[in-house]
Scaffold this motif. Structure first.
Motif, PDB file in Angstrom:
ATOM      1  N   ALA A   1      33.120  48.095  44.340  1.00 36.78           N
ATOM      2  CA  ALA A   1      33.823  49.090  43.530  1.00 36.78           C
ATOM      3  C   ALA A   1      33.738  48.704  42.059  1.00 36.78           C
ATOM      4  N   GLU A   2      33.450  49.691  41.212  1.00 31.70           N
ATOM      5  CA  GLU A   2      33.284  49.442  39.786  1.00 31.70           C
ATOM      6  C   GLU A   2      34.632  49.424  39.058  1.00 31.70           C
ATOM      7  N   THR A   3      34.613  48.877  37.829  1.00 35.22           N
ATOM      8  CA  THR A   3      35.826  48.828  37.011  1.00 35.22           C
ATOM      9  C   THR A   3      36.391  50.224  36.772  1.00 35.22           C
TER      10      THR A   3
ATOM     11  N   PHE B   1      52.101  46.835  39.748  1.00 36.99           N
ATOM     12  CA  PHE B   1      50.894  46.593  40.523  1.00 36.99           C
ATOM     13  C   PHE B   1      50.843  45.130  40.966  1.00 36.99           C
ATOM     14  N   PHE B   2      50.484  44.936  42.216  1.00 39.50           N
ATOM     15  CA  PHE B   2      50.348  43.599  42.783  1.00 39.50           C
ATOM     16  C   PHE B   2      48.894  43.441  43.225  1.00 39.50           C
TER      17      PHE B   2
ATOM     18  N   ASP C   1      47.355  49.076  29.531  1.00 41.49           N
ATOM     19  CA  ASP C   1      48.721  48.557  29.420  1.00 41.49           C
ATOM     20  C   ASP C   1      49.506  48.897  30.676  1.00 41.49           C
ATOM     21  N   CYS C   2      49.402  48.057  31.672  1.00 40.99           N
ATOM     22  CA  CYS C   2      50.173  48.248  32.899  1.00 40.99           C
ATOM     23  C   CYS C   2      50.640  46.890  33.408  1.00 40.99           C
ATOM     24  N   ARG C   3      51.706  46.904  34.157  1.00 43.45           N
ATOM     25  CA  ARG C   3      52.304  45.662  34.636  1.00 43.45           C
ATOM     26  C   ARG C   3      51.616  45.229  35.932  1.00 43.45           C
ATOM     27  N   ILE C   4      50.885  44.124  35.872  1.00 38.44           N
ATOM     28  CA  ILE C   4      50.130  43.638  37.024  1.00 38.44           C
ATOM     29  C   ILE C   4      50.527  42.197  37.329  1.00 38.44           C
ATOM     30  N   THR C   5      50.899  41.946  38.558  1.00 34.88           N
ATOM     31  CA  THR C   5      51.157  40.595  39.034  1.00 34.88           C
ATOM     32  C   THR C   5      49.987  40.168  39.901  1.00 34.88           C
TER      33      THR C   5
ATOM     34  N   CYS D   1      39.219  38.366  38.526  1.00 37.14           N
ATOM     35  CA  CYS D   1      40.004  39.571  38.229  1.00 37.14           C
ATOM     36  C   CYS D   1      40.769  39.423  36.917  1.00 37.14           C
ATOM     37  N   GLU D   2      41.339  38.240  36.692  1.00 39.76           N
ATOM     38  CA  GLU D   2      42.108  38.028  35.461  1.00 39.76           C
ATOM     39  C   GLU D   2      41.218  38.061  34.224  1.00 39.76           C
ATOM     40  N   SER D   3      40.003  37.580  34.340  1.00 36.55           N
ATOM     41  CA  SER D   3      39.132  37.510  33.161  1.00 36.55           C
ATOM     42  C   SER D   3      38.279  38.757  32.969  1.00 36.55           C
ATOM     43  N   HIS D   4      37.934  39.466  34.048  1.00 35.73           N
ATOM     44  CA  HIS D   4      36.994  40.583  33.942  1.00 35.73           C
ATOM     45  C   HIS D   4      37.623  41.948  34.195  1.00 35.73           C
ATOM     46  N   LEU D   5      38.527  42.044  35.150  1.00 33.71           N
ATOM     47  CA  LEU D   5      39.032  43.362  35.551  1.00 33.71           C
ATOM     48  C   LEU D   5      40.317  43.746  34.833  1.00 33.71           C
ATOM     49  N   ILE D   6      41.310  42.891  34.866  1.00 29.65           N
ATOM     50  CA  ILE D   6      42.630  43.243  34.334  1.00 29.65           C
ATOM     51  C   ILE D   6      42.579  43.651  32.861  1.00 29.65           C
TER      52      ILE D   6
END
Length: 281
Positions: free
Chosen positions: A164-166, A185-186, A205-209, A195-200
């Motif tokens: 799946a793409e970004t 979002f979890f 601006d959304c809350r992601i854990t 995910c932390e370096s490339h996707l998020i």
């Protein structure tokens, strides 16, 4: 049996259907001792079915000599991805038989049998996962699980297609946010650092854990945690899709997004009880 927790659940349902035809079914777990890794040989695949569902009736075929006899004389190979959609002849298998490979799933396997057989009990979770569970429960109707499957599916795979793409995840986050008052979002992934370096950073601006407390050896804990969310953004593979099927009754009206690939239409039918099912490219 082989593979991750979702594959194990699939194999168990195949056995359930055969046993309901009056056959005695036992499961050969030697693959987990002899191989026990993903396609790249990097991430472990343990037999975890009875960890997440300890109450299942389960008989293991432990007799190595008997297994070899069955493989030698009564072996049958099934190829889910090579067969046509109506290839369900395995249901007519007569004993003695040794079944290997993946099986086309009749509609009842997911429309009825899945939720009948698999009942989540969060008491099997470890302490770290229980802390995450409390966060998900606090988010309630605004909770959304994002599953990002990478590992051996981070590149094209003939069975699962392209990753799946970004842009897919960005569109899904937008759709979920439009349905929530305070979306939370979890994110679950076998490569949380990626995910932390490339996707998020691309998701706005959304809350992601990022739920990185469980490695590939505890993927079954992540399956439980994801299943407690109301909304689900899935990716290739089965983990996110199975989690959405395992939701409790109060969350069945949540959004489930599916990446467009071969098989997406089959999965859509399995969420007929949801208010909305969205596919995004």
């Amino acid at each position: 049996m082989d593979g991750g927790i979702c594959s194990q659940m699939h194999f168990y349902l195949v056995g359930m259907l055969l046993s309901r035809s009056g056959h005695r079914v036992a499961y050969d777990l030697s693959w987990f001792r002899d191989v026990g890794t993903d396609l790249d040989g990097r991430m472990c695949r343990n037999f975890d079915l009875l960890r997440i569902f300890p109450g299942l009736r389960f008989e293991e075929s432990r007799n190595t000599i008997l297994n070899r006899i069955y493989i030698s004389l009564f072996y049958r190979r099934n190829d889910y991805f090579g067969n046509t959609h109506d290839s369900l002849e395995w249901q007519e298998t007569a004993p003695p038989a040794y079944l290997d490979g993946y099986f086309r799933d009749p509609e009842e396997m997911y429309s009825r049998l899945f939720r009948e057989v698999f009942q989540i009990d969060t008491r099997v979770l470890n302490n770290s996962s229980l802390q995450t569970l409390r966060m998900i429960e606090k988010a309630g109707a605004d909770s959304c699980a994002i599953h990002v499957r990478r590992g051996d599916l981070a590149r094209f795979n003939a069975a699962y297609g392209h990753p799946a793409e970004t842009d897919y995840f960005k569109e899904c986050v937008r759709q979920v946010a439009a349905r929530c008052t305070d979306p939370q979002f979890f994110l679950f992934s076998d490569e949380p650092d990626w995910c932390e370096s490339h996707l998020i950073p691309e998701l706005g601006d959304c809350r992601i854990t990022v739920c990185a407390g469980n490695g590939s050896d505890k993927g079954w804990c992540d399956l439980i945690l994801m299943s407690r969310c109301r909304h689900h953004i899935t990716s290739q593979g089965s983990m996110g899709k199975y989690a959405a099927l395992l939701r409790d009754e109060k969350n069945l009206d949540g959004l489930v997004t599916l990446p467009v690939n071969e098989g997406a239409d089959d999965w859509k039918r399995r969420y007929d009880y949801a208010a909305v099912v969205a596919s995004a490219t």
